[in-house]
Design a protein around this motif. Structure first.
Motif, PDB file in Angstrom:
ATOM      1  N   GLU A 113       0.833  -1.210   0.000  1.00 45.08           N
ATOM      2  CA  GLU A 113       0.000   0.000   0.000  1.00 45.08           C
ATOM      3  C   GLU A 113       0.862   1.253   0.000  1.00 45.08           C
ATOM      4  O   GLU A 113       0.556   2.230  -0.686  1.00 45.08           O
ATOM      5  N   SER A 114       1.943   1.224   0.749  1.00 45.80           N
ATOM      6  CA  SER A 114       2.872   2.356   0.753  1.00 45.80           C
ATOM      7  C   SER A 114       3.439   2.580  -0.640  1.00 45.80           C
ATOM      8  O   SER A 114       3.534   3.719  -1.121  1.00 45.80           O
ATOM      9  N   SER A 115       3.791   1.494  -1.333  1.00 43.19           N
ATOM     10  CA  SER A 115       4.332   1.604  -2.694  1.00 43.19           C
ATOM     11  C   SER A 115       3.280   2.121  -3.670  1.00 43.19           C
ATOM     12  O   SER A 115       3.586   2.914  -4.563  1.00 43.19           O
ATOM     13  N   VAL A 116       2.033   1.671  -3.510  1.00 41.59           N
ATOM     14  CA  VAL A 116       0.961   2.135  -4.391  1.00 41.59           C
ATOM     15  C   VAL A 116       0.721   3.631  -4.196  1.00 41.59           C
ATOM     16  O   VAL A 116       0.523   4.380  -5.170  1.00 41.59           O
ATOM     17  N   LEU A 117       0.752   4.097  -2.955  1.00 45.12           N
ATOM     18  CA  LEU A 117       0.573   5.529  -2.689  1.00 45.12           C
ATOM     19  C   LEU A 117       1.696   6.344  -3.334  1.00 45.12           C
ATOM     20  O   LEU A 117       1.463   7.448  -3.833  1.00 45.12           O
ATOM     21  N   LEU A 118       2.908   5.798  -3.340  1.00 41.89           N
ATOM     22  CA  LEU A 118       4.019   6.467  -4.023  1.00 41.89           C
ATOM     23  C   LEU A 118       3.777   6.501  -5.531  1.00 41.89           C
ATOM     24  O   LEU A 118       4.001   7.537  -6.183  1.00 41.89           O
ATOM     25  N   ASN A 140       0.281   1.283 -20.607  1.00 44.53           N
ATOM     26  CA  ASN A 140      -0.240   0.092 -19.928  1.00 44.53           C
ATOM     27  C   ASN A 140       0.874  -0.873 -19.541  1.00 44.53           C
ATOM     28  O   ASN A 140       0.854  -1.479 -18.461  1.00 44.53           O
ATOM     29  N   SER A 141       1.854  -1.046 -20.408  1.00 43.82           N
ATOM     30  CA  SER A 141       2.954  -1.964 -20.115  1.00 43.82           C
ATOM     31  C   SER A 141       3.768  -1.481 -18.913  1.00 43.82           C
ATOM     32  O   SER A 141       4.187  -2.287 -18.073  1.00 43.82           O
ATOM     33  N   ARG A 142       3.986  -0.180 -18.824  1.00 44.57           N
ATOM     34  CA  ARG A 142       4.743   0.351 -17.686  1.00 44.57           C
ATOM     35  C   ARG A 142       3.954   0.242 -16.387  1.00 44.57           C
ATOM     36  O   ARG A 142       4.532  -0.013 -15.326  1.00 44.57           O
ATOM     37  N   ILE A 143       2.644   0.432 -16.471  1.00 44.97           N
ATOM     38  CA  ILE A 143       1.819   0.287 -15.268  1.00 44.97           C
ATOM     39  C   ILE A 143       1.845  -1.156 -14.780  1.00 44.97           C
ATOM     40  O   ILE A 143       1.910  -1.417 -13.577  1.00 44.97           O
ATOM     41  N   ILE A 144       1.804  -2.116 -15.707  1.00 43.95           N
ATOM     42  CA  ILE A 144       1.906  -3.530 -15.326  1.00 43.95           C
ATOM     43  C   ILE A 144       3.245  -3.803 -14.651  1.00 43.95           C
ATOM     44  O   ILE A 144       3.321  -4.516 -13.638  1.00 43.95           O
ATOM     45  N   LYS A 145       4.325  -3.236 -15.190  1.00 45.06           N
ATOM     46  CA  LYS A 145       5.646  -3.413 -14.590  1.00 45.06           C
ATOM     47  C   LYS A 145       5.706  -2.797 -13.201  1.00 45.06           C
ATOM     48  O   LYS A 145       6.313  -3.365 -12.282  1.00 45.06           O
ATOM     49  N   VAL A 146       5.076  -1.631 -13.040  1.00 47.82           N
ATOM     50  CA  VAL A 146       5.028  -0.997 -11.710  1.00 47.82           C
ATOM     51  C   VAL A 146       4.284  -1.895 -10.728  1.00 47.82           C
ATOM     52  O   VAL A 146       4.720  -2.088  -9.577  1.00 47.82           O
ATOM     53  N   GLY A 147       3.138  -2.466 -11.178  1.00 48.50           N
ATOM     54  CA  GLY A 147       2.385  -3.363 -10.304  1.00 48.50           C
ATOM     55  C   GLY A 147       3.190  -4.588  -9.894  1.00 48.50           C
ATOM     56  O   GLY A 147       3.179  -4.984  -8.719  1.00 48.50           O
ATOM     57  N   LEU A 148       3.899  -5.188 -10.843  1.00 48.40           N
ATOM     58  CA  LEU A 148       4.743  -6.346 -10.527  1.00 48.40           C
ATOM     59  C   LEU A 148       5.871  -5.960  -9.581  1.00 48.40           C
ATOM     60  O   LEU A 148       6.202  -6.712  -8.645  1.00 48.40           O
ATOM     61  N   ALA A 149       6.458  -4.783  -9.790  1.00 57.35           N
ATOM     62  CA  ALA A 149       7.538  -4.315  -8.911  1.00 57.35           C
ATOM     63  C   ALA A 149       7.030  -4.106  -7.491  1.00 57.35           C
ATOM     64  O   ALA A 149       7.727  -4.413  -6.517  1.00 57.35           O
ATOM     65  N   VAL A 151       4.524  -5.730  -6.024  1.00 53.46           N
ATOM     66  CA  VAL A 151       4.321  -7.048  -5.409  1.00 53.46           C
ATOM     67  C   VAL A 151       5.656  -7.687  -5.033  1.00 53.46           C
ATOM     68  O   VAL A 151       5.818  -8.214  -3.914  1.00 53.46           O
ATOM     69  N   ILE A 152       6.624  -7.636  -5.940  1.00 47.03           N
ATOM     70  CA  ILE A 152       7.934  -8.246  -5.679  1.00 47.03           C
ATOM     71  C   ILE A 152       8.631  -7.542  -4.520  1.00 47.03           C
ATOM     72  O   ILE A 152       9.224  -8.190  -3.647  1.00 47.03           O
ATOM     73  N   ARG A 153       8.546  -6.220  -4.495  1.00 45.98           N
ATOM     74  CA  ARG A 153       9.180  -5.471  -3.408  1.00 45.98           C
ATOM     75  C   ARG A 153       8.562  -5.823  -2.058  1.00 45.98           C
ATOM     76  O   ARG A 153       9.278  -6.025  -1.069  1.00 45.98           O
ATOM     77  N   GLY A 154       7.237  -5.923  -2.006  1.00 44.08           N
ATOM     78  CA  GLY A 154       6.573  -6.231  -0.741  1.00 44.08           C
ATOM     79  C   GLY A 154       6.863  -7.621  -0.223  1.00 44.08           C
ATOM     80  O   GLY A 154       7.001  -7.829   0.985  1.00 44.08           O
ATOM     81  N   THR A 155       6.968  -8.588  -1.137  1.00 44.07           N
ATOM     82  CA  THR A 155       7.175  -9.971  -0.707  1.00 44.07           C
ATOM     83  C   THR A 155       8.641 -10.273  -0.382  1.00 44.07           C
ATOM     84  O   THR A 155       8.937 -10.901   0.635  1.00 44.07           O
ATOM     85  N   THR A 156       9.543  -9.832  -1.245  1.00 39.85           N
ATOM     86  CA  THR A 156      10.956 -10.165  -1.043  1.00 39.85           C
ATOM     87  C   THR A 156      11.537  -9.489   0.200  1.00 39.85           C
ATOM     88  O   THR A 156      12.454 -10.020   0.819  1.00 39.85           O
ATOM     89  N   ALA A 157      11.001  -8.328   0.565  1.00 38.15           N
ATOM     90  CA  ALA A 157      11.507  -7.649   1.756  1.00 38.15           C
ATOM     91  C   ALA A 157      11.202  -8.427   3.021  1.00 38.15           C
ATOM     92  O   ALA A 157      11.947  -8.348   4.010  1.00 38.15           O
ATOM     93  N   LEU A 158      10.108  -9.217   2.993  1.00 34.55           N
ATOM     94  CA  LEU A 158       9.665  -9.900   4.215  1.00 34.55           C
ATOM     95  C   LEU A 158      10.253 -11.288   4.391  1.00 34.55           C
ATOM     96  O   LEU A 158      10.355 -11.765   5.522  1.00 34.55           O
TER      97      LEU A 158
END
Length: 314
Positions: A113-118, A140-149, A151-158
Motif C-alpha cells: 500500500e505504501s508503494s501504491v501511494l508512491l 499500460n505496459s509500464r503500469i503492469i511493470k510498476v504493479g509487478l515491482a 508485489v515483488i518489493r513487498g514480498t521479497t523484503a519480508l
C-alpha cells in the motif's frame, strides 16, 4: 525431552488478545468492527468491480486506484479471521506457522500500500507537471511493470525477516497483545538475542514506508512549485482538487501508523485496552476511508457506483 525442547524453541501456539478488561462485552464490541469490515470489503470491492467492468476507467489513475483497493482488501482479509474469531468465539489460539503466515500478509500488504501511494503520487506529478507526455510515460505496459515491482518489493523484503524470526527461541509467555500477529510483538516474546531482527526490521521499514513517504513529500513539493510558478489561480485550484483524495489517503495511511508506533513505544503506562484498541483500529482506517474518499471526491467513480446500484434495482 524432545517435545519439551520443541515447545521451548518453537511454540505450538500463540495466544491472541481481545480487548483486555472487556472480555464479557466482546459480542457487543464486535458490532462496530463488523460494520467497519463490511464497509471496507464492500467499498473496495465495488471500486474494483467498477474499474474492471467500465472501459471508461481504463486509465492510469484508475489502474493505480484499483491497486490501492486490492491492497486494502488484502489488509482487511489478513486480520478478519482472527479478530472476529476472538470476538465471536473466543478463539485466541493460533499456531506458530499460521501466525507467521498472517504476519507475512499483513506486513506485505502494508508495504504494498505504501508503494501504491508512491506510484499514485508519481501519477499526479506527471499529470500536473508534464500533462502532454502523460499518456506516453504511463503506458499500460509500464503500469503492469510498476504493479509487478510493487508485489515483488513487498514480498521479497519480508522473506528474510520471517526466516530470521523462525530461528528465534520462545521460552517466555506466548501471549500476544494484539488480535493478530505483528512482527514486533512476536519478536518481543523471544528469549534469545533479537538485535539482528530489530535492525533488519528497522532497515526494511525505512527502505519501504520511510523512503516512500519522503518521495511522496518530494513529489508534492515539486507539484506545488510547478503550480505556483506557472498556473493561474483557477488552474491551481483545479489541479489541487485532483490531489485531495490522494493526499487524504496518504494521511489515513501514515498518521495511524505513526500514532500506533508512538503509543506502542511511549504509552507503556496507558491501560492495556488502549494499546489493543488502537492496534485493532489502525489497520482498518485506510481500507474503510479510502473507498469513501475516492467515491465522494471522484465524480466519475460516484456516478459509476450509482449506475451499478440502479441497474441491480431495475
Amino acid at each position: 525431552m524432545p517435545s519439551i525442547n520443541q515447545s521451548i524453541f518453537q511454540p505450538e501456539v500463540f495466544f491472541l488478545t481481545g480487548i483486555p478488561d472487556f472480555e464479557t462485552h466482546h459480542a457487543w464490541i464486535s458490532i462496530p468492527f463488523c460494520c467497519l469490515y463490511a464497509i471496507a470489503i464492500s467499498g473496495n470491492g465495488m471500486i474494483l468491480f467498477v474499474i474492471i467492468t467500465e472501459s471508461s476507467f481504463h486509465e492510469p489513475m484508475y489502474y493505480f486506484l484499483s491497486m490501492l483497493s486490492f491492497t486494502d482488501l488484502g489488509l482487511c482479509l489478513s486480520t478478519l479471521v482472527t479478530m472476529l474469531g476472538i470476538f465471536w468465539f473466543n478463539a485466541q489460539e493460533i499456531s506458530f506457522d499460521a501466525c507467521i503466515g498472517q504476519m507475512f500478509f499483513i506486513h506485505c500488504f502494508m508495504f504494498m500500500e505504501s508503494s501504491v501511494l508512491l506510484a499514485m503520487a508519481f501519477d499526479r506529478f506527471i499529470a500536473i507537471c508534464n500533462p502532454l507526455r502523460y499518456a506516453m510515460i504511463l503506458t499500460n505496459s509500464r503500469i503492469i511493470k510498476v504493479g509487478l515491482a510493487i508485489v515483488i518489493r513487498g514480498t521479497t523484503a519480508l522473506v528474510p525477516l520471517l526466516v530470521l524470526l523462525k530461528r528465534l527461541s520462545f521460552c517466555h509467555s506466548h501471549v500476544l497483545h494484539q488480535s493478530y500477529c505483528f512482527h514486533p510483538d512476536v519478536m518481543k516474546l523471544s528469549c534469545t538475542d533479537t538485535k539482528i531482527n530489530s535492525a533488519f526490521g528497522l532497515a526494511i521499514v525505512i527502505s519501504t514506508a520511510g523512503l516512500d513517504s519522503v518521495l511522496i513529500l518530494l513529489s508534492y513539493a515539486l507539484i506545488i512549485h510547478s503550480l505556483l510558478s506557472i498556473a493561474s489561480p483557477e488552474q491551481q485550484k483545479k489541479a489541487f482538487g485532483t490531489c485531495v483524495s490522494h493526499v487524504s489517503a496518504v494521511s489515513m495511511f501514515y498518521i495511524p501508523m505513526i500514532s500506533f508506533s508512538l503509543v506502542h513505544r511511549f504509552g507503556k503506562h496507558a491501560p492495556p485496552f488502549v494499546h489493543t484498541l488502537i492496534a485493532n483500529v489502525y489497520l482498518l482506517i485506510p481500507p474503510v476511508m479510502n473507498p469513501i474518499l475516492y467515491s465522494v471526491k471522484t465524480k466519475q467513480i460516484c456516478k459509476a457506483i450509482f449506475k451499478v446500484f440502479l441497474s441491480k434495482l431495475i
